[in-house]
Motif scaffolding. Structure first.
Motif, short mmCIF file in Angstrom:
data_model
loop_
_atom_site.label_atom_id
_atom_site.label_comp_id
_atom_site.label_asym_id
_atom_site.label_seq_id
_atom_site.Cartn_x
_atom_site.Cartn_y
_atom_site.Cartn_z
N ILE A 1 -5.36 6.35 0.84
CA ILE A 1 -4.65 5.06 0.82
C ILE A 1 -4.84 4.44 -0.55
O ILE A 1 -5.93 4.49 -1.14
N GLU A 2 -3.76 3.86 -1.10
CA GLU A 2 -3.81 3.22 -2.41
C GLU A 2 -3.19 1.83 -2.32
O GLU A 2 -2.01 1.69 -1.98
N PHE A 3 -4.00 0.80 -2.60
CA PHE A 3 -3.49 -0.56 -2.67
C PHE A 3 -3.14 -0.92 -4.11
O PHE A 3 -2.10 -1.47 -4.39
N ARG B 1 0.83 -1.21 0.00
CA ARG B 1 0.00 0.00 0.00
C ARG B 1 0.86 1.25 0.00
O ARG B 1 2.04 1.22 0.35
N VAL B 2 0.24 2.36 -0.36
CA VAL B 2 0.89 3.67 -0.36
C VAL B 2 -0.05 4.65 0.33
O VAL B 2 -1.25 4.70 0.02
N GLY B 3 0.48 5.44 1.29
CA GLY B 3 -0.31 6.44 1.98
C GLY B 3 0.11 7.84 1.55
O GLY B 3 1.30 8.18 1.58
N ILE B 4 -0.83 8.66 1.13
CA ILE B 4 -0.55 9.99 0.57
C ILE B 4 -1.37 11.03 1.33
O ILE B 4 -2.55 10.81 1.63
N TRP B 5 -0.74 12.16 1.64
CA TRP B 5 -1.44 13.29 2.25
C TRP B 5 -1.55 14.42 1.22
O TRP B 5 -0.56 14.79 0.58
N PHE B 6 -2.76 14.97 1.11
CA PHE B 6 -3.01 16.09 0.21
C PHE B 6 -3.27 17.36 1.02
O PHE B 6 -3.90 17.31 2.07
N SER B 7 -2.80 18.48 0.50
CA SER B 7 -3.02 19.76 1.16
C SER B 7 -4.09 20.54 0.41
O SER B 7 -3.86 21.62 -0.15
N THR B 8 -5.28 19.95 0.39
CA THR B 8 -6.42 20.56 -0.29
C THR B 8 -7.69 20.01 0.32
O THR B 8 -7.67 19.04 1.09
N GLY B 9 -8.82 20.60 -0.06
CA GLY B 9 -10.09 20.19 0.52
C GLY B 9 -10.67 18.93 -0.08
O GLY B 9 -11.41 18.22 0.57
#
Length: 539
Positions: free
Chosen positions: A322-324, A258-266
């Motif tokens: 989260i992206e599997f 898996r890959v965990g990503i944080w976005f700085s947007t709504g």
């Protein structure tokens, strides 16, 4: 279907050719020939083989795909040349039961329910004849629709799969371990239906495992995709901040990368600004590069984000994704709003009694809930002529980190009124707390200790004296009341009248010491003055 193994382990040691023969109505038909398969009876051709090596004395015969007509007596014959051949007896009687072999068994549930958008696992365990343990095999799952079977998964050739199942299905375990469980990703309503498993060793050894499993898909979106993040987080410029995050996902994805990503947007849109990407930091906005990372392990459900050296422009909404794989990915909402204020936090100094010439420890602490790479640093500013040393420690209680710096020094009287400062530093900000030294002389401290001891002793002595005098007065007054009562009872009327005058006179005589009324039941000493010997005690 069954694989049968029959034979002996005392065969000849030198092979030329061997025959496994079956007796039929007084004649022998060849079931297996080690050199010439054309000599074999038609229905045995390519269905029989030896399990071992004749040189090792192993002449066991294996018959694949047993049928009822294979029942009957079998015996083994070894041939070295025309004059050296031998038939081994007694013959072995092969019995074939009417039912299928119990070695072909499957264990699958009758029904499985999944929610739309999640992934599902159809548990499956199977067994097969032990003679096939080392043989290659293929596992195939079928989906039954309108009385037709379509391939949902093929372990060898995915091109055989129905297009909507392509890259959506896989096995969760190893076929050699008897695990045939099927995983279907990103469930849709059209995936509902009946499924069954099929194992294929070769064209003759293949088996369908029943009963079928009915898959139900509910209309509601999966509740397995959940997260716990705060709506708002406030931090100070220059420090570090942690956005707490815990997430869950379908259990069938537990062992998947898996890959965990944080976005700085709504919200997530194509090209949305990325604050953190674990695999490709080049996808992050330049302002976040090398300043963000995850504080925990995604496999443990911890997706908390840390931002180091916080800037004003970092304020805004954030959310986690989260992206599997291409089909199993999820955005966790609601977003977390980050607020950034001025840096106002200061360390705390714990003062201690300072005596000239004596060693003293002064502590300074600073607490934070963010475990960033650029941790806060505590330093001291002290007069240059004070000898001292510093020791630093970090302790953690839950999510709170406490940084402690202990300054050990030996001041003198000349340092009285001077200042000590404890400063906390981040890469771009700092603050400090100041302490004014109050240095006492050793003699002054001893005089204060002696005075305190004398005061305690005096207080105890005066308290005892006061209690003694009160108790003594009460005892003597009680005896006089008793005597007076006896005298009043024995006097005549005239004498009693005279006594009444004496009584008043006695009452007046007592007044200077204590105003006491002997004819009442209330506290006799309530209005005591003790004017002759005044005693003031602080109890």
């Amino acid at each position: 279907m069954k694989v049968m193994k029959i034979g002996r382990n005392d065969c000849g040691k030198t092979e030329t050719k061997i025959k496994g023969q079956r007796l039929e109505q007084g004649t022998s038909s060849i079931a297996f020939h080690s050199k010439l398969h054309n000599h074999e009876f038609q229905r045995f051709r390519y269905q029989t083989r030896l399990s071992g090596d004749l040189k090792d004395g192993d002449c066991f015969l294996i018959i694949n795909n047993i049928t009822r007509e294979d029942a009957g007596p079998y015996y083994f014959r070894i041939e070295f040349d025309s004059s050296n051949s031998y038939s081994y007896y007694p013959a072995t009687e092969l019995h074939v039961s009417v039912g299928l072999s119990h070695e072909w068994k499957g264990d699958t549930p009758r029904e499985v329910t999944a929610q739309e958008g999640s992934c599902v696992q159809i548990p499956c365990h199977y067994s097969y004849p032990s003679e096939l343990a080392n043989q290659p095999r293929d596992g195939v799952w079928f989906n039954i629709m309108q009385r037709h079977s379509f391939i949902a998964f093929h372990s060898k050739d995915h091109n055989h799969e129905l297009p909507r199942f392509c890259h959506q299905t896989q096995l969760s375990g190893g076929l050699k371990d008897g695990n045939c469980s099927l995983v279907i990703k990103k469930i849709t309503r059209e995936d509902a239906g009946s499924y069954f498993f099929r194992i294929e060793f070769d064209s003759k050894n293949r088996y369908n495992y029943y009963p079928v499993t009915q898959l139900h898909v509910s209309a509601e979106l999966s509740q397995e995709w959940k997260s716990n993040t705060p709506r708002e987080v406030t931090t100070q410029e220059g420090s570090c901040v942690q956005i707490p995050c815990h997430h869950s996902y379908p259990s069938c994805l537990e062992n998947q990368p898996r890959v965990g990503i944080w976005f700085s947007t709504g919200k997530h849109i194509h090209g949305a600004p990325i604050a953190f990407h674990p695999k490709d930091h080049n996808q992050e906005l330049p302002q976040f590069r090398h300043r963000t990372w995850l504080s925990g392990d995604l496999k443990d459900g911890d997706c908390s984000l840390i931002i180091n050296n916080v800037r004003r422009e970092d304020a805004g909404p954030y959310f986690f994704r989260i992206e599997f794989d291409s089909k199993n990915r999820y955005n966790y909402y609601p977003v977390t709003q980050l607020h950034v204020s001025d840096f106002t936090d200061k360390p705390t100094i714990f003062p201690a009694e300072i005596i000239a010439g004596k060693r003293v420890d002064v502590s300074c602490t600073f607490t934070t809930t963010c475990n960033g790479t650029a941790a806060p640093v505590l330093t001291w500013d002290i007069p240059t002529d004070i000898p001292g040393s510093v020791s630093n420690t970090v302790t953690q209680h839950g999510v709170t980190l406490t940084y402690t710096s202990v300054l050990t020094l030996i001041p003198s009287l000349k340092h009285h009124g001077q200042t000590l400062s404890c400063r906390v530093r981040y890469p771009s900000v700092s603050s400090e707390r100041t302490l004014i030294l109050t240095v006492q002389s050793a003699a002054s401290n001893e005089w204060k200790a002696g005075l305190l001891g004398a005061g305690i002793c005096l207080s105890v002595g005066l308290s005892g004296l006061f209690i003694f005098k009160c108790v003594r007065k009460r005892s003597s007054t009680g005896r006089s009341h008793s005597v007076q009562a006896e005298r009043v009872g024995s006097y005549s009327a005239g004498e009693q009248s005279d006594w009444s005058w004496k009584k008043d006179e006695m009452y007046l005589e007592m007044k200077p010491n204590c105003v006491v009324n002997p004819y009442t039941d209330v506290d006799l000493y309530k209005s005591c003055v003790f004017a002759d010997d005044p005693v003031y005690v602080n109890l």
